[in-house]
Every structure is written in C-alpha cells, then in structure tokens.
Motif scaffolding. Structure first.
Motif, PDB file in Angstrom:
ATOM      1  N   GLU A   1       0.755  -1.332  -0.192  1.00  0.00           N
ATOM      2  CA  GLU A   1       0.194   0.585  -0.510  1.00  0.00           C
ATOM      3  C   GLU A   1       0.645   1.212  -0.087  1.00  0.00           C
ATOM      4  N   LYS A   2       2.023   1.577   0.984  1.00  0.00           N
ATOM      5  CA  LYS A   2       3.031   2.043   0.971  1.00  0.00           C
ATOM      6  C   LYS A   2       4.016   2.600  -0.659  1.00  0.00           C
ATOM      7  N   SER A   3       3.984   1.341  -1.300  1.00  0.00           N
ATOM      8  CA  SER A   3       5.037   1.302  -2.175  1.00  0.00           C
ATOM      9  C   SER A   3       3.546   1.703  -2.915  1.00  0.00           C
ATOM     10  N   GLU A   4       2.462   1.056  -3.303  1.00  0.00           N
ATOM     11  CA  GLU A   4       1.745   1.836  -4.103  1.00  0.00           C
ATOM     12  C   GLU A   4       1.491   3.153  -4.170  1.00  0.00           C
ATOM     13  N   PHE A   5       1.168   3.361  -2.876  1.00  0.00           N
ATOM     14  CA  PHE A   5       0.638   5.037  -2.461  1.00  0.00           C
ATOM     15  C   PHE A   5       2.154   5.930  -3.099  1.00  0.00           C
ATOM     16  N   SER A   6       2.859   5.216  -2.421  1.00  0.00           N
ATOM     17  CA  SER A   6       3.891   6.615  -3.228  1.00  0.00           C
ATOM     18  C   SER A   6       4.081   6.672  -4.523  1.00  0.00           C
ATOM     19  N   ALA A   7       3.496   5.310  -5.108  1.00  0.00           N
ATOM     20  CA  ALA A   7       3.435   5.494  -6.834  1.00  0.00           C
ATOM     21  C   ALA A   7       2.406   5.778  -6.736  1.00  0.00           C
ATOM     22  N   LEU A   8       1.187   6.156  -6.498  1.00  0.00           N
ATOM     23  CA  LEU A   8       0.501   6.877  -7.413  1.00  0.00           C
ATOM     24  C   LEU A   8       0.374   8.735  -7.163  1.00  0.00           C
ATOM     25  N   ARG A   9       1.502   8.960  -6.040  1.00  0.00           N
ATOM     26  CA  ARG A   9       1.663  10.113  -5.473  1.00  0.00           C
ATOM     27  C   ARG A   9       2.969  10.598  -6.957  1.00  0.00           C
ATOM     28  N   SER A  10       3.988   9.630  -6.937  1.00  0.00           N
ATOM     29  CA  SER A  10       4.665  10.309  -7.948  1.00  0.00           C
ATOM     30  C   SER A  10       4.061  10.167  -9.128  1.00  0.00           C
ATOM     31  N   GLU A  11       3.009   9.623  -9.620  1.00  0.00           N
ATOM     32  CA  GLU A  11       2.679  10.269 -10.908  1.00  0.00           C
ATOM     33  C   GLU A  11       1.419  10.708 -10.801  1.00  0.00           C
ATOM     34  N   ASN A  12       0.037  11.689  -9.694  1.00  0.00           N
ATOM     35  CA  ASN A  12       0.019  12.353  -9.853  1.00  0.00           C
ATOM     36  C   ASN A  12       0.536  13.610  -9.804  1.00  0.00           C
ATOM     37  N   GLU A  13       1.849  13.980  -9.216  1.00  0.00           N
ATOM     38  CA  GLU A  13       3.091  15.042  -9.241  1.00  0.00           C
ATOM     39  C   GLU A  13       3.004  15.444 -10.475  1.00  0.00           C
ATOM     40  N   LYS A  14       3.480  14.019 -11.245  1.00  0.00           N
ATOM     41  CA  LYS A  14       3.953  14.051 -12.842  1.00  0.00           C
ATOM     42  C   LYS A  14       2.774  14.712 -13.676  1.00  0.00           C
ATOM     43  N   ILE A  15       1.340  14.217 -13.305  1.00  0.00           N
ATOM     44  CA  ILE A  15       0.699  14.729 -14.326  1.00  0.00           C
ATOM     45  C   ILE A  15       0.195  16.034 -13.656  1.00  0.00           C
ATOM     46  N   LYS A  16      -0.021  16.617 -12.311  1.00  0.00           N
ATOM     47  CA  LYS A  16       0.389  17.797 -12.305  1.00  0.00           C
ATOM     48  C   LYS A  16       1.099  18.571 -12.713  1.00  0.00           C
ATOM     49  N   LEU A  17       2.125  17.999 -13.280  1.00  0.00           N
ATOM     50  CA  LEU A  17       3.087  18.631 -13.990  1.00  0.00           C
ATOM     51  C   LEU A  17       2.820  18.909 -15.577  1.00  0.00           C
ATOM     52  N   GLU A  18       2.389  17.708 -16.122  1.00  0.00           N
ATOM     53  CA  GLU A  18       2.165  17.594 -17.258  1.00  0.00           C
ATOM     54  C   GLU A  18       0.681  18.512 -17.719  1.00  0.00           C
ATOM     55  N   LEU A  19      -0.322  18.914 -16.627  1.00  0.00           N
ATOM     56  CA  LEU A  19      -1.744  19.422 -16.985  1.00  0.00           C
ATOM     57  C   LEU A  19      -0.448  20.499 -16.195  1.00  0.00           C
ATOM     58  N   LEU A  20       0.231  21.320 -15.670  1.00  0.00           N
ATOM     59  CA  LEU A  20       1.031  22.737 -15.733  1.00  0.00           C
ATOM     60  C   LEU A  20       1.341  23.842 -17.120  1.00  0.00           C
ATOM     61  N   GLN A  21       1.689  21.945 -17.493  1.00  0.00           N
ATOM     62  CA  GLN A  21       2.551  22.881 -18.824  1.00  0.00           C
ATOM     63  C   GLN A  21       1.691  22.983 -20.350  1.00  0.00           C
ATOM     64  N   ILE A  22       0.044  22.025 -20.361  1.00  0.00           N
ATOM     65  CA  ILE A  22      -0.912  22.195 -20.818  1.00  0.00           C
ATOM     66  C   ILE A  22      -1.219  23.755 -20.834  1.00  0.00           C
ATOM     67  N   LYS A  23      -1.455  24.093 -19.462  1.00  0.00           N
ATOM     68  CA  LYS A  23      -1.875  25.342 -19.434  1.00  0.00           C
ATOM     69  C   LYS A  23      -1.564  25.923 -19.618  1.00  0.00           C
ATOM     70  N   LYS A  24       0.385  26.225 -19.650  1.00  0.00           N
ATOM     71  CA  LYS A  24       0.899  26.892 -20.408  1.00  0.00           C
ATOM     72  C   LYS A  24       0.884  27.941 -21.665  1.00  0.00           C
ATOM     73  N   GLN A  25       0.757  25.931 -22.100  1.00  0.00           N
ATOM     74  CA  GLN A  25       0.559  26.156 -23.431  1.00  0.00           C
ATOM     75  C   GLN A  25      -0.799  26.792 -24.281  1.00  0.00           C
ATOM     76  N   VAL A  26      -1.578  26.629 -23.041  1.00  0.00           N
ATOM     77  CA  VAL A  26      -3.008  27.219 -23.594  1.00  0.00           C
ATOM     78  C   VAL A  26      -2.985  28.186 -23.111  1.00  0.00           C
ATOM     79  N   MET A  27      -2.521  28.650 -21.857  1.00  0.00           N
ATOM     80  CA  MET A  27      -2.338  30.626 -21.978  1.00  0.00           C
ATOM     81  C   MET A  27      -1.597  31.135 -23.155  1.00  0.00           C
ATOM     82  N   ASP A  28      -0.148  30.522 -23.045  1.00  0.00           N
ATOM     83  CA  ASP A  28       0.412  30.652 -24.882  1.00  0.00           C
ATOM     84  C   ASP A  28      -0.276  31.125 -25.828  1.00  0.00           C
ATOM     85  N   GLU A  29      -0.944  30.406 -26.425  1.00  0.00           N
ATOM     86  CA  GLU A  29      -2.082  30.171 -27.289  1.00  0.00           C
ATOM     87  C   GLU A  29      -3.112  31.218 -27.657  1.00  0.00           C
ATOM     88  N   ILE A  30      -4.076  31.135 -26.267  1.00  0.00           N
ATOM     89  CA  ILE A  30      -4.728  32.251 -26.150  1.00  0.00           C
ATOM     90  C   ILE A  30      -4.360  33.679 -26.264  1.00  0.00           C
TER      91      ILE A  30
END
Length: 180
Positions: free
Chosen positions: A74-103
């Motif tokens: 559970e701890k390893s799975e939770f940490s894997a989920l947390r790291s995956e969540n952080e990756k998704i957050k970073l990707e989301l921020l990059q996409i948001k920045k790209q969208v804002m730049d395009e806008i």
C-alpha cells in the motif's frame, strides 16, 4: 471414549418389549459398534485443542505477514500514485501554460487584425473624405463659374435689352417727330 447412554437400560427396555436377552444384547452390541465406527470417523476429521491452537497461531502469523506485505504494498502503491499524480500535475501545468500562450497569441493576432482593419477603414474614410472634398470643390467651382457666366449673360441681356429699348424709343421718337 465414553458412550453417553446406558446400554444395560437399553437391553432391559428391549426385553420388556418382547426381545429375548440374547437378541437385545446383539442389538445393543451392534449399536455400540456402529456408534464406535461413527465416532472414529468423526474423530479422524477432528483436531485436538493443542493442534487447533497451533493451527490458529500459524494462521495468525500468516495473516500478520500478509498485513505487513499489504502495508508495504500500500505504501509503495501510494507513493507510486503520488509520483504519478505529481507527473500529471506537472503535465497539466505545462498544458495550461501552452493553452495560455496560445490564447495570448490568438488575442494578440486578433488585436493586430482589428487594428489593421481599423486603419484600413480610417484610410478608406479619409480617401472618401478627400474625394468628397475634391468633388465639393469642383462643384463649388463649377457653380461659381456658372454664377459668373449667368451674371455675365444677365448683364449682357440687360445691355441688349437696354440697347433694344433705347433703340425702339429712338425709332419711336423719330416717328413721332416725323408725324408731328
């Protein structure tokens, strides 16, 4: 092994109901054998209290091991989920920045196009105003020329009219003098 009924009482009961002593003893003996056989079979499937406690301890230790494994997983799975969540957050921020730049880019392009269209419209209006002003000047010039020509013709007509009137008067006075 103990039997939980009185075999002698059963023999007596059977004798009272019409069986002979020998028959009653054979029947009770058969019942005892059947019960012993059944009990042996039952005892084969049963465990002793000590065996049960040993099996319970083994199961509890196995459950404890499974719990530890589950916690680790559970701890390893939770940490894997947390790291995956952080990756998704970073990707989301990059996409948001790209969208804002395009806008921002689209807004800037639209403002530029709008300003270009405004300047084109202003230039068109200025050209139309210049053409209208030139047309007004030409019309004013033509009207002034026509007025001048009209005044000139009017003056000429007045001269001719005055000359014609004086000529007619002179001719009429000449006839009047002649007749008189």
């Amino acid at each position: 092994r103990k039997l939980f009924f009185d075999t002698h009482a059963l023999v007596c009961l059977l004798e009272e109901n019409g069986f002979t002593t020998r028959q009653s003893e054979v029947i009770v003996s058969a019942l005892v054998k059947i019960m012993n056989t059944n009990l042996e079979m039952i005892y084969k499937d049963m465990v002793t209290k000590v065996q049960q406690e040993i099996a319970l301890q083994q199961i509890m230790s196995h459950i404890g091991g499974v719990k530890k494994d589950m916690i680790i997983l559970e701890k390893s799975e939770f940490s894997a989920l947390r790291s995956e969540n952080e990756k998704i957050k970073l990707e989301l921020l990059q996409i948001k920045k790209q969208v804002m730049d395009e806008i921002t880019k689209v807004c800037a392009d639209n403002k530029l196009n709008l300003n270009l269209e405004k300047s084109r419209v202003k230039e068109l209006h200025a050209q139309q105003d210049r053409a209208l002003t030139q047309t007004d000047r030409k019309i004013d010039t033509e009207v002034a020329g026509l007025k001048t020509m009209l005044e000139s013709h009017k003056l000429d007509n007045i001269k001719y009219l005055a000359g014609s009137i004086f000529t007619c008067l002179t001719v009429a006075l000449g006839f009047y003098r002649l007749w008189m």
